[in-house]
Design an enzyme around this catalytic site. Sequence first.
Site, short mmCIF file in Angstrom:
data_model
loop_
_atom_site.label_atom_id
_atom_site.label_comp_id
_atom_site.label_asym_id
_atom_site.label_seq_id
_atom_site.Cartn_x
_atom_site.Cartn_y
_atom_site.Cartn_z
N ASP A 1 -61.32 81.67 77.02
CA ASP A 1 -60.37 82.66 77.52
C ASP A 1 -58.97 82.08 77.39
O ASP A 1 -58.52 81.30 78.22
CB ASP A 1 -60.70 83.01 78.98
CG ASP A 1 -59.72 84.01 79.58
OD1 ASP A 1 -58.62 84.14 79.04
OD2 ASP A 1 -60.06 84.63 80.61
N PHE B 1 -60.25 82.63 86.42
CA PHE B 1 -59.83 84.04 86.54
C PHE B 1 -60.01 84.69 85.18
O PHE B 1 -59.47 84.22 84.18
CB PHE B 1 -58.36 84.16 86.99
CG PHE B 1 -57.97 85.60 87.21
CD1 PHE B 1 -58.31 86.26 88.38
CD2 PHE B 1 -57.32 86.33 86.21
CE1 PHE B 1 -57.98 87.60 88.58
CE2 PHE B 1 -56.98 87.67 86.40
CZ PHE B 1 -57.32 88.30 87.58
N LYS C 1 -51.70 88.89 77.02
CA LYS C 1 -50.41 88.43 77.57
C LYS C 1 -49.34 88.20 76.49
O LYS C 1 -48.75 89.15 76.02
CB LYS C 1 -50.64 87.18 78.43
CG LYS C 1 -51.35 87.51 79.76
CD LYS C 1 -51.36 86.32 80.68
CE LYS C 1 -52.04 86.57 82.00
NZ LYS C 1 -51.20 87.20 83.00
C1 LIG Z 1 -57.09 83.57 81.99
C2 LIG Z 1 -56.95 85.04 82.23
N1 LIG Z 1 -57.93 85.86 81.83
C3 LIG Z 1 -57.84 87.20 82.02
C4 LIG Z 1 -56.75 87.77 82.64
C5 LIG Z 1 -56.69 89.26 82.83
O1 LIG Z 1 -55.72 89.80 81.99
P1 LIG Z 1 -55.16 91.29 82.26
O2 LIG Z 1 -54.42 91.25 83.55
O3 LIG Z 1 -54.28 91.57 81.08
O4 LIG Z 1 -56.35 92.19 82.31
C6 LIG Z 1 -55.72 86.94 83.09
C7 LIG Z 1 -54.56 87.50 83.80
O5 LIG Z 1 -53.90 86.84 84.56
C8 LIG Z 1 -55.82 85.54 82.88
O6 LIG Z 1 -54.86 84.69 83.30
#
Ligand SMILES: Cc1ncc(COP(=O)(O)O)c(C=O)c1O
Length: 389
Positions: A214, A129, A243
């Site tokens: 990520d 994700f 986050k």
């Molecule tokens: C691993 C990862 N990347 C990207 C995101 C996207 O982040 P945002 O919701 O702040 O755009 C998330 C959100 O859950 C995530 O867990």
Amino acid sequence: MNTQYLMNNYGTRQHTLVKGEGCYLFDRQGRRYLDALSGIAVCGLGHNYAPLTQAISEQAATLLHISNLFNIEHQARLAEQLCQISGMEKAYFGNSGAEANEAAIKIARKVGHQRGIDKAQIIVAQNSFHGRTLATLSATGNPKVQAGFEPLVEGFVHVPFDDIEAIKAAAGPNVVAVLLEPIQGEGGVNVPAADYLEQVGQLCQQHNWLLMLDEIQTGNGRSGEYFAFQHGNAKPDVITTAKGLGNGLPIGACLAKGEAAEALQAGNHGSTYGGNPLVCAGANVVVEAISQGDILANCRARGEQLRSGIAKATEGSALVRQIRGQGLITGIELTQDCGELVEAAWQAGLILNVTAGNTVRLLPPLIIDSEQTEQLIATVAKLILGLSQ
Ligand SMILES: Cc1ncc(COP(=O)(O)O)c(C=O)c1O
């Protein structure tokens, strides 16, 4: 509360929370809930963390926003802190995780163009994700996130996670980068083999690909190191995080070194709000607190306590398939879907989340203490064992 003017993208939300303190949240009636979600891996320092509240209150009274047309002292300091912690050289700030990943994807494409690759490809993982913008949902390895939003952004090659051979097999002349979560969060708390990232890194070096990690969910102490890759020997070129970085303030960062750090030049990318004085004043306090060490040590100890406690309390249950995680990101995979546990937990005074259909995900604040962890173990075990099969 009248919610009729809100779009339905979050579905119907059952409950309202109005106040937070440490590891607890409170509803309108003053009922207390142990928070094992932290706003989805955001509030690592818990709710109403006094030094953060003070820093943003002072900053709000001093200067909220000036735009990135000017130097911002707190932004420069935050970049310095994050680069020193991660071994990166430069930082770019946006407002969210998806924006941090957008920056990383643009960096990979720009590096590709500089190398004469016009149709750059990025290798990404199934079950990953990376966000909800068009590029990041295209990178995401979950067809449910993509459905209805085609045509997708091209240039992503999906391979199975934790499978080095699959990455080798995906090699080709247009590949410029590999983008991976060190632990897949939304995909079910999937922890790869201890040397997976290092092996991917070696492959990246052989092929001159960028290793882009990520760490939006795993970063800022969640795994028990400041960044999850720091448990091993992987050497990323790009790290994205968000986050926990703001503990609730909207901020995302893309950190890079070497060629990747130089890819974005004046006019190539930007954000009106990204890294503004308010969020950076707050994030500096968060990074200082987490990197200082005690919170990371607590995170590791409480994570071990949590997983071994749940394993013991659910021993012999045919419902539990696997308990996995690192630090305070924990997934309890069950043999059946268990979405109903979210409401059952609420009724029991606990906030948790279910991901990938059958995995209870626990993301308590990194400051959770031993007693609260025991309370969490007891409640979660009772909920799981109470499921009808
Ligand atoms: C691993 C990862 N990347 C990207 C995101 C996207 O982040 P945002 O919701 O702040 O755009 C998330 C959100 O859950 C995530 O867990």
